[in-house]
Design a protein around this motif. Structure first.
Motif, short mmCIF file in Angstrom:
data_model
loop_
_atom_site.label_atom_id
_atom_site.label_comp_id
_atom_site.label_asym_id
_atom_site.label_seq_id
_atom_site.Cartn_x
_atom_site.Cartn_y
_atom_site.Cartn_z
N LEU A 106 -1.48 4.33 -2.37
CA LEU A 106 -1.08 4.08 -0.99
C LEU A 106 -0.03 5.10 -0.59
O LEU A 106 0.83 5.47 -1.40
CB LEU A 106 -0.49 2.66 -0.85
CG LEU A 106 -0.02 2.26 0.55
CD1 LEU A 106 -1.18 2.24 1.54
CD2 LEU A 106 0.67 0.92 0.51
N ARG B 262 -4.40 4.65 4.32
CA ARG B 262 -5.30 4.14 3.30
C ARG B 262 -6.67 4.83 3.32
O ARG B 262 -7.26 5.04 2.28
CB ARG B 262 -5.54 2.64 3.49
CG ARG B 262 -4.36 1.76 3.15
CD ARG B 262 -4.82 0.32 3.03
NE ARG B 262 -3.74 -0.59 2.74
CZ ARG B 262 -3.27 -0.82 1.52
NH1 ARG B 262 -3.77 -0.19 0.48
NH2 ARG B 262 -2.29 -1.67 1.33
N ASP C 140 -2.27 -5.10 0.79
CA ASP C 140 -1.50 -5.42 2.00
C ASP C 140 -0.52 -6.54 1.72
O ASP C 140 0.58 -6.57 2.28
CB ASP C 140 -2.45 -5.81 3.14
CG ASP C 140 -3.21 -4.62 3.70
OD1 ASP C 140 -2.69 -3.49 3.62
OD2 ASP C 140 -4.32 -4.82 4.22
#
Length: 196
Positions: free
Chosen positions: A83, A58, A30
């Motif tokens: 991702l 995710r 993140d």
């Protein structure tokens, strides 16, 4: 050379950058995504509008829901990318304009009160932001695999609401083995540029 940007950075962002088709299993954090966004959010758009929304996929369950809407040739790489980001245009972006344009508060109503006008502005400016996002992914030392081979209506129904329009799906991560297809040609300067 008349470019100021270091040649190594030019290669990273453009000349050597490619659309990745395989990825390692190294995670994309993140913090990396936030750093990418914090860099590219300053890219120019009309009236400083920011219609791009990013949905990060995710979870295993989210990935399964997404993959079933991808074209067959995109399913495996979307399943295995560390991702996946859905890049989306928010057709109600004008609600944020007063905060983004304090010197021009009437922009929200003056230009964007009609839905078709908003949708056109959202599509154009979110597409600009999506391009900046891909360059930001490259600047982070990651590879991007942007795709449009999917059932857009299915993904929108699965993940979005009626005010959001899917622009593209982007796989993100460190490139894996045999990540690149052969480089295809591009048009030359003389084929693209005219002067009047």
């Amino acid at each position: 050379m008349s470019l100021i940007l270091d040649p190594t950075a030019q290669d990273l962002l453009f000349r050597e950058a490619r659309t990745a088709n395989t990825f390692t299993d190294e995670p994309v954090t993140d913090e990396q995504v936030q750093a990418i966004y914090d860099l590219v959010k300053y890219g120019p758009t009309a009236f400083n509008q920011s219609p791009l929304r990013i949905v990060l996929v995710r979870s295993t369950e989210g990935r399964e829901r997404l993959v079933r809407h991808m074209a067959e040739g995109n399913q495996a790489k979307t399943s295995t990318a560390p991702l996946v980001a859905l890049l989306v245009a928010d057709n109600e972006f004008h609600e944020e304009l007063p905060a983004l344009l304090p010197h021009f508060p009437q922009a929200k109503d003056a230009f964007f009160s009609e839905r078709p006008v908003r949708e056109q502005a959202a599509a154009l400016n979110a597409s600009l932001q999506a391009a900046y996002f891909i360059i930001g992914v490259r600047a982070a030392g990651l590879a991007a695999g942007p795709m449009t081979g999917y059932d857009a209506a299915g993904i929108e129904k699965e993940f979005l609401d009626g005010d959001h329009k899917l622009l593209m799906v982007v796989n993100i991560g460190k490139p894996g083995e045999d990540a690149w297809f052969p480089r295809l040609p591009r048009l030359s300067y003389d084929e693209v540029v005219t002067t009047v």
